[in-house]
Design a protein around this motif. Structure first.
Motif, PDB file in Angstrom:
ATOM      1  N   THR A   7       0.848  -1.191   0.000  1.00 20.68           N
ATOM      2  CA  THR A   7       0.000   0.000   0.000  1.00 20.68           C
ATOM      3  C   THR A   7       0.882   1.239   0.000  1.00 20.68           C
ATOM      4  O   THR A   7       2.029   1.201   0.482  1.00 20.68           O
ATOM      5  N   LEU A   8       0.357   2.325  -0.509  1.00 14.19           N
ATOM      6  CA  LEU A   8       1.103   3.578  -0.496  1.00 14.19           C
ATOM      7  C   LEU A   8       1.417   3.981   0.945  1.00 14.19           C
ATOM      8  O   LEU A   8       2.525   4.428   1.237  1.00 14.19           O
ATOM      9  N   GLU A   9       0.479   3.779   1.844  1.00 22.11           N
ATOM     10  CA  GLU A   9       0.688   4.138   3.245  1.00 22.11           C
ATOM     11  C   GLU A   9       1.865   3.363   3.847  1.00 22.11           C
ATOM     12  O   GLU A   9       2.677   3.935   4.589  1.00 22.11           O
ATOM     13  N   ASP A  29       4.297  18.155  -1.011  1.00 25.02           N
ATOM     14  CA  ASP A  29       3.254  18.355  -2.013  1.00 25.02           C
ATOM     15  C   ASP A  29       3.761  18.751  -3.392  1.00 25.02           C
ATOM     16  O   ASP A  29       2.971  19.047  -4.278  1.00 25.02           O
ATOM     17  N   ASN A  30       5.085  18.760  -3.595  1.00 26.61           N
ATOM     18  CA  ASN A  30       5.567  19.077  -4.944  1.00 26.61           C
ATOM     19  C   ASN A  30       6.922  18.453  -5.212  1.00 26.61           C
ATOM     20  O   ASN A  30       7.655  18.104  -4.289  1.00 26.61           O
ATOM     21  N   GLU A  31       7.221  18.341  -6.502  1.00 28.68           N
ATOM     22  CA  GLU A  31       8.476  17.722  -6.929  1.00 28.68           C
ATOM     23  C   GLU A  31       9.553  18.743  -7.267  1.00 28.68           C
ATOM     24  O   GLU A  31      10.628  18.385  -7.745  1.00 28.68           O
ATOM     25  N   TYR A  69      17.208  19.661   0.582  1.00 30.54           N
ATOM     26  CA  TYR A  69      16.322  18.516   0.727  1.00 30.54           C
ATOM     27  C   TYR A  69      16.574  17.476  -0.352  1.00 30.54           C
ATOM     28  O   TYR A  69      16.899  17.807  -1.484  1.00 30.54           O
ATOM     29  N   GLN A  70      16.395  16.219   0.015  1.00 28.01           N
ATOM     30  CA  GLN A  70      16.398  15.124  -0.941  1.00 28.01           C
ATOM     31  C   GLN A  70      14.958  14.646  -1.060  1.00 28.01           C
ATOM     32  O   GLN A  70      14.267  14.504  -0.052  1.00 28.01           O
ATOM     33  N   LYS A  71      14.512  14.412  -2.296  1.00 27.86           N
ATOM     34  CA  LYS A  71      13.130  14.007  -2.512  1.00 27.86           C
ATOM     35  C   LYS A  71      13.045  12.638  -3.177  1.00 27.86           C
ATOM     36  O   LYS A  71      13.939  12.236  -3.924  1.00 27.86           O
ATOM     37  N   ILE A  72      11.954  11.947  -2.872  1.00 27.16           N
ATOM     38  CA  ILE A  72      11.614  10.665  -3.476  1.00 27.16           C
ATOM     39  C   ILE A  72      10.213  10.797  -4.053  1.00 27.16           C
ATOM     40  O   ILE A  72       9.343  11.416  -3.435  1.00 27.16           O
ATOM     41  N   GLN A 104       2.915  10.023  -4.566  1.00 28.01           N
ATOM     42  CA  GLN A 104       3.358  10.793  -3.401  1.00 28.01           C
ATOM     43  C   GLN A 104       4.808  11.210  -3.573  1.00 28.01           C
ATOM     44  O   GLN A 104       5.635  10.432  -4.033  1.00 28.01           O
ATOM     45  N   ILE A 105       5.089  12.444  -3.187  1.00 22.50           N
ATOM     46  CA  ILE A 105       6.457  12.948  -3.082  1.00 22.50           C
ATOM     47  C   ILE A 105       6.801  12.966  -1.598  1.00 22.50           C
ATOM     48  O   ILE A 105       5.971  13.333  -0.758  1.00 22.50           O
TER      49      ILE A 105
END
Length: 155
Positions: A62-64, A79-81, A87-90, A139-140
């Motif tokens: 699941t995403l959760e 909430d954004n890419e 910051y490091q984002k996934i 999700q980001i």
């Protein structure tokens, strides 16, 4: 720049974006591990010695559960890419049923890096992998960059 037409067949949006292959094929790790800079194990919420999943996180597709798994490493929903200094984002991709299919990590240049199953790693634009195979970005997540180097846990 090294491109592979075979990848563009599996992920048609790659052909309309800027991407390049950045590593040879490997079965040692998957995209969910690569997203957190690991290249020595396969992250998947399936019981068994051949897979890794963080302790205390539900073993479910699941995403959760995936969000919770990444939260064990300091990531939090965003909430954004858009590239943010410090910051490091996934990005977690999901199919039409909301089941996670893929994860990508943002690079300092604003592009993304992905491990394509047992295939190569690529540097790509985020929408280059959207479509029938991986779905859409569901999700980001982000964490402070200093967290990733200061709190690395060796297992």
């Amino acid at each position: 720049m090294y491109r592979r037409p075979e990848l563009e067949i599996k992920w048609p949006n790659l052909s309309r974006t800027d991407y390049q292959v950045t590593s040879p094929k490997s079965e040692e790790y998957n995209c969910f591990a690569w997203a957190v800079e690991e290249d020595d194990r396969w992250w998947q919420p399936i019981p068994g010695e051949q897979f890794y999943w963080p302790d205390g996180v539900p073993q479910e597709e699941t995403l959760e559960a995936y969000i919770q798994a990444y939260q064990t490493l300091g990531y939090e929903p965003d909430d954004n890419e858009i590239l943010e200094t410090g910051y490091q984002k996934i990005a977690i991709y999901v199919d039409s049923n909301g089941i996670p299919t893929h994860a990508a990590r943002q690079l300092p240049n604003g592009k993304w890096t992905s491990k394509l199953g047992w295939l190569e790693d690529i540097e790509h634009e985020l929408d280059g992998l959207t479509g029938d195979r991986y779905g859409v970005v569901g999700q980001i997540l982000k964490r402070p960059i200093e967290f990733s180097s200061a709190n690395t846990i060796d297992e």
